[in-house]
Structures are given as structure tokens and as C-alpha cells.
Design a protein around this motif. Structure first.
Motif, mmCIF file in Angstrom:
data_model
loop_
_atom_site.group_PDB
_atom_site.id
_atom_site.type_symbol
_atom_site.label_atom_id
_atom_site.label_comp_id
_atom_site.label_asym_id
_atom_site.label_seq_id
_atom_site.Cartn_x
_atom_site.Cartn_y
_atom_site.Cartn_z
ATOM 1 N N ILE A 14 -29.172 53.363 -47.641
ATOM 2 C CA ILE A 14 -30.171 53.747 -46.360
ATOM 3 C C ILE A 14 -31.003 52.661 -45.677
ATOM 4 O O ILE A 14 -31.129 52.654 -44.370
ATOM 5 C CB ILE A 14 -31.278 54.808 -47.142
ATOM 6 N N ALA A 33 -34.118 42.274 -49.839
ATOM 7 C CA ALA A 33 -33.908 43.164 -51.165
ATOM 8 C C ALA A 33 -33.456 41.650 -51.740
ATOM 9 O O ALA A 33 -33.913 40.606 -51.451
ATOM 10 C CB ALA A 33 -32.397 43.786 -50.626
ATOM 11 N N ASP A 55 -37.616 40.169 -54.887
ATOM 12 C CA ASP A 55 -37.382 40.919 -56.059
ATOM 13 C C ASP A 55 -38.536 41.868 -55.958
ATOM 14 O O ASP A 55 -39.718 41.063 -56.270
ATOM 15 C CB ASP A 55 -37.107 40.300 -57.501
ATOM 16 N N LYS A 57 -40.120 43.332 -57.870
ATOM 17 C CA LYS A 57 -40.820 43.312 -59.177
ATOM 18 C C LYS A 57 -41.749 42.439 -59.403
ATOM 19 O O LYS A 57 -42.799 42.280 -60.185
ATOM 20 C CB LYS A 57 -39.828 43.453 -60.430
ATOM 21 N N THR A 83 -36.670 50.500 -51.658
ATOM 22 C CA THR A 83 -36.014 49.892 -52.809
ATOM 23 C C THR A 83 -35.837 51.122 -53.805
ATOM 24 O O THR A 83 -37.027 51.902 -54.148
ATOM 25 C CB THR A 83 -36.734 48.947 -53.497
ATOM 26 N N GLY A 84 -34.851 51.086 -54.489
ATOM 27 C CA GLY A 84 -34.682 51.944 -55.727
ATOM 28 C C GLY A 84 -33.452 51.907 -56.478
ATOM 29 O O GLY A 84 -32.390 51.165 -56.007
ATOM 30 N N THR A 105 -39.002 48.903 -61.187
ATOM 31 C CA THR A 105 -38.540 48.928 -59.795
ATOM 32 C C THR A 105 -39.045 49.995 -58.666
ATOM 33 O O THR A 105 -39.626 49.588 -57.635
ATOM 34 C CB THR A 105 -37.117 48.856 -59.682
ATOM 35 N N VAL A 132 -40.189 55.713 -49.223
ATOM 36 C CA VAL A 132 -38.784 56.376 -49.832
ATOM 37 C C VAL A 132 -38.966 56.848 -51.153
ATOM 38 O O VAL A 132 -38.664 56.145 -51.968
ATOM 39 C CB VAL A 132 -37.435 55.671 -49.460
ATOM 40 N N SER A 133 -39.194 58.334 -51.176
ATOM 41 C CA SER A 133 -39.075 58.810 -52.740
ATOM 42 C C SER A 133 -37.837 59.562 -52.676
ATOM 43 O O SER A 133 -36.754 59.161 -52.361
ATOM 44 C CB SER A 133 -40.371 59.741 -52.724
ATOM 45 N N PRO A 177 -35.218 62.048 -49.047
ATOM 46 C CA PRO A 177 -33.560 62.237 -48.444
ATOM 47 C C PRO A 177 -33.145 63.229 -49.788
ATOM 48 O O PRO A 177 -33.627 63.407 -50.878
ATOM 49 C CB PRO A 177 -33.120 61.066 -48.743
ATOM 50 N N GLY A 178 -32.223 64.050 -49.140
ATOM 51 C CA GLY A 178 -30.966 64.917 -50.113
ATOM 52 C C GLY A 178 -30.077 63.907 -50.450
ATOM 53 O O GLY A 178 -30.249 62.509 -50.635
ATOM 54 N N ILE A 180 -27.239 61.106 -50.015
ATOM 55 C CA ILE A 180 -26.573 60.253 -49.001
ATOM 56 C C ILE A 180 -25.782 59.475 -49.817
ATOM 57 O O ILE A 180 -25.873 59.112 -50.833
ATOM 58 C CB ILE A 180 -27.749 59.369 -48.549
ATOM 59 N N PRO A 183 -24.150 53.062 -52.529
ATOM 60 C CA PRO A 183 -23.715 52.680 -54.027
ATOM 61 C C PRO A 183 -24.708 53.373 -55.213
ATOM 62 O O PRO A 183 -23.986 53.498 -56.160
ATOM 63 C CB PRO A 183 -24.102 51.340 -53.886
#
Ligand SMILES: NC(=O)c1ccc[n+]([C@@H]2O[C@H](COP(=O)([O-])OP(=O)(O)OC[C@H]3O[C@@H](n4cnc5c(N)ncnc54)[C@H](OP(=O)(O)O)[C@@H]3O)[C@@H](O)[C@H]2O)c1
Length: 249
Positions: A14, A33, A55, A57, A83-84, A105, A132-133, A177-178, A180, A183
Motif C-alpha cells: 500500500i 522503509a 527502521d 523501531k 508501516t506494518g 513495529t 494506517v490501521s 483498509p479491508g 489488499i 506481501p
């Protein structure tokens, strides 16, 4: 004046599609990223996209990278923290180590990014933070104790921050988002209803972020409205429905 955006999670899925969408719309994009080679590839094909590897973190490095973004861009209009991580196979076994890793993360990594832009946007008295949740944050789902908890925490954080930042004229948006195809979801071993492409997600997020009013950007609506029903349904019905779904797959 050219608009500027910072996107994390931009090396794939995304975040990557969103970086390309904004760059095609003429925005300057700071893309972050860990995988620098993927960010550099993005830059090769889209000169508006600039690579800022990090990163999430590492709180200190996130702050430094944000300072580098500001040095280059001079200002920033929007940031999208996408990020997720998700590990459905490992989450089948309850592991505090795994849950901690996901929280580090997804939740604390995003928090590090928010803290990095906090005083900049507050002093500027304008700006926009998008978190982004996921619809996975609405209710606890099977084999996703860490992932759902991290997303529920992010959703709640976005709601709280909405009030805090509003006083400083800084907008906070929640992106839910639903399914998507990325990866991250390629690891899922079950059929994902109404799954969409990252480009579809990028289009919806782009439109949603530029709208004046919306707090939550959720898509595809035909799926997310159903998941919203799960959120308000009594526990006994929710557990019965989801339990039936598990038995089928
Ligand atoms: N796909 C879906 O169906 C779906 C649905 C709802 C919500 N979401 C959320 O959407 C966001 C993007 O997911 P996606 O589906 O696009 O997955 P993805 O393709 O796996 O992308 C995840 C991104 O996060 C980055 N990342 C992971 N750990 C990082 C770290 N420690 N520091 C910096 N960057 C890190 C990855 O880059 P590097 O590995 O290069 O660091 C990658 O760019 C996630 O927050 C996810 O939870 C996805």
C-alpha cells in the motif's frame, strides 16, 4: 507551491502504491522503509520520490530522518504512516515475544513517527497525520492476537490524537483498509473477500486525504461496512458468526 508528503512503509504494498500515486499527481514524496534498494528503485522510476531509509523501531533514527526530510523539503503537508507487519502462521501459537514484536513495529513504530513530526506540525499550526490501521482493529480475530491488538491500539490512538492536534489546526486521519493484495496478505491461508489491489487502495487513500472532512478512510465500503456491523454486534453473535467462519475454512 509543490505539495510534500512523507510515507513510511513505502518499499512495498500500500505504501509503495501510495508513493507512486502522489508522485504522479505532482507531489514531492519522501519514502521510508528499511529496504533501501527498493526505495532507490522507486526513485529511479519516479524522480519525485526520494529515499529516506529507516527502521521505525529506532526512535532516535526516526527523528533524525524526519529532520533530513525537512532539510530537503523545507516543509511538509501530509505524512502517512503505513508501516506494518503481520505473521498469521506464528500467531496461531500464543507467543508474548511475537505479540511484543508486532506491537513494537505496528504501534510503537508508528508512535515514533508521530513523535518525530509532533512539534514540527504543532509549531507550524497546520499539517496532516494519517495513521494506517486496519478493519482488523475493530474486533479481536482468530490467529491475530498481536496484529488485532496493535491495530485496535492504533485506531484508538488516532481518535485521541484527533482531539489533541485539532487545537493546533493539525488534522489526524485514520485509514482502515479491508483486504489488499500485498506481501502482507500473501501470507494468509484463507479466502479474503473483496480483496483489492494496492493501486485501488492508493486511489482511495489519495481521494480521502484530500477531502476536507473525513476522519476515517475505509475501503472497499461493501466489505468495511460489514466489518463495522461486527463491531456493534453483541458478543454472543460475533463469536458465533466468526466461529462458524473458522469451521468452514
Ligand atoms: N494488505 C492489507 O490487506 C491490509 C489491510 C489493512 C491494513 N493494512 C496495513 O497497511 C499497512 C501496509 O501493509 P501492506 O499490506 O502494504 O504490507 P507490506 O507490503 O508488507 O508493507 C509493509 C511495509 O512496512 C515496512 N516495514 C515493516 N517493518 C518496518 C520497520 N521496522 N521499519 C520501517 N518499515 C517497516 C516494509 O518495508 P521494509 O520491510 O523494507 O522495512 C513495507 O514497506 C500495514 O500497516 C498493514 O497493517 C494492510
Amino acid at each position: 507551491m509543490t505539495k510534500k508528503i512523507w510515507i513510511t512503509g513505502a518499499s512495498s504494498g500500500i505504501g509503495r502504491a501510495l508513493a507512486i500515486k502522489f508522485s504522479k499527481e505532482g507531489w514531492q514524496v519522501a519514502a521510508s522503509a528499511r529496504r533501501e534498494n527498493l526505495l532507490n528503485d522507486l526513485n529511479k522510476n519516479n524522480t519525485n520520490i526520494h529515499s529516506f531509509p529507516l527502521d521505525v523501531k529506532d526512535e532516535k533514527s526516526v527523528k533524525n530522518i524526519f529532520q533530513n526530510v525537512i532539510k530537503k523539503f523545507e516543509t511538509l503537508d501530509i505524512c502517512v504512516f503505513a508501516t506494518g507487519i503481520h505473521d498469521p502462521e506464528a500467531e496461531k501459537k500464543l507467543s508474548s515475544e511475537k505479540i511484543r514484536e508486532i506491537m513494537e513495529t505496528n504501534f510503537f513504530g508508528t508512535l515514533n513517527c508521530i513523535m518525530a513530526v509532533n512539534s514540527f506540525f504543532r509549531e507550524k499550526k497546520s499539517g496532516h497525520i494519517a495513521i494506517v490501521s486496519s478493519v482488523a482493529g475493530y474486533r479481536g480475530l482468530p490467529a491475530a492476537s498481536g496484529y488485532c491488538a496493535s491495530k485496535a491500539a492504533l485506531t484508538s490512538l488516532a481518535e485521541s490524537l484527533y482531539f489533541d492536534f485539532k487545537r493546533r489546526n493539525v488534522k489526524v486521519s485514520l485509514i482502515s483498509p479491508g483486504f489488499i493484495k500485498t506481501p502482507l496478505t500473501d501470507k494468509n491461508r484463507f479466502p479474503m473477500p473483496m480483496i483489492k489491489s494496492p493501486e485501488y487502495a492508493a486511489e482511495k487513500i489519495f481521494i480521502g486525504l484530500l477531502k476536507k472532512s473525513a476522519f476515517e478512510i475505509h475501503f472497499p465500503k461493501s466489505f468495511t461496512m460489514f466489518v463495522k456491523l461486527l463491531k456493534i454486534m453483541p458478543n454472543w453473535l460475533f463469536f458465533w458468526l466468526v466461529g462458524k467462519g473458522i469451521k468452514r475454512f
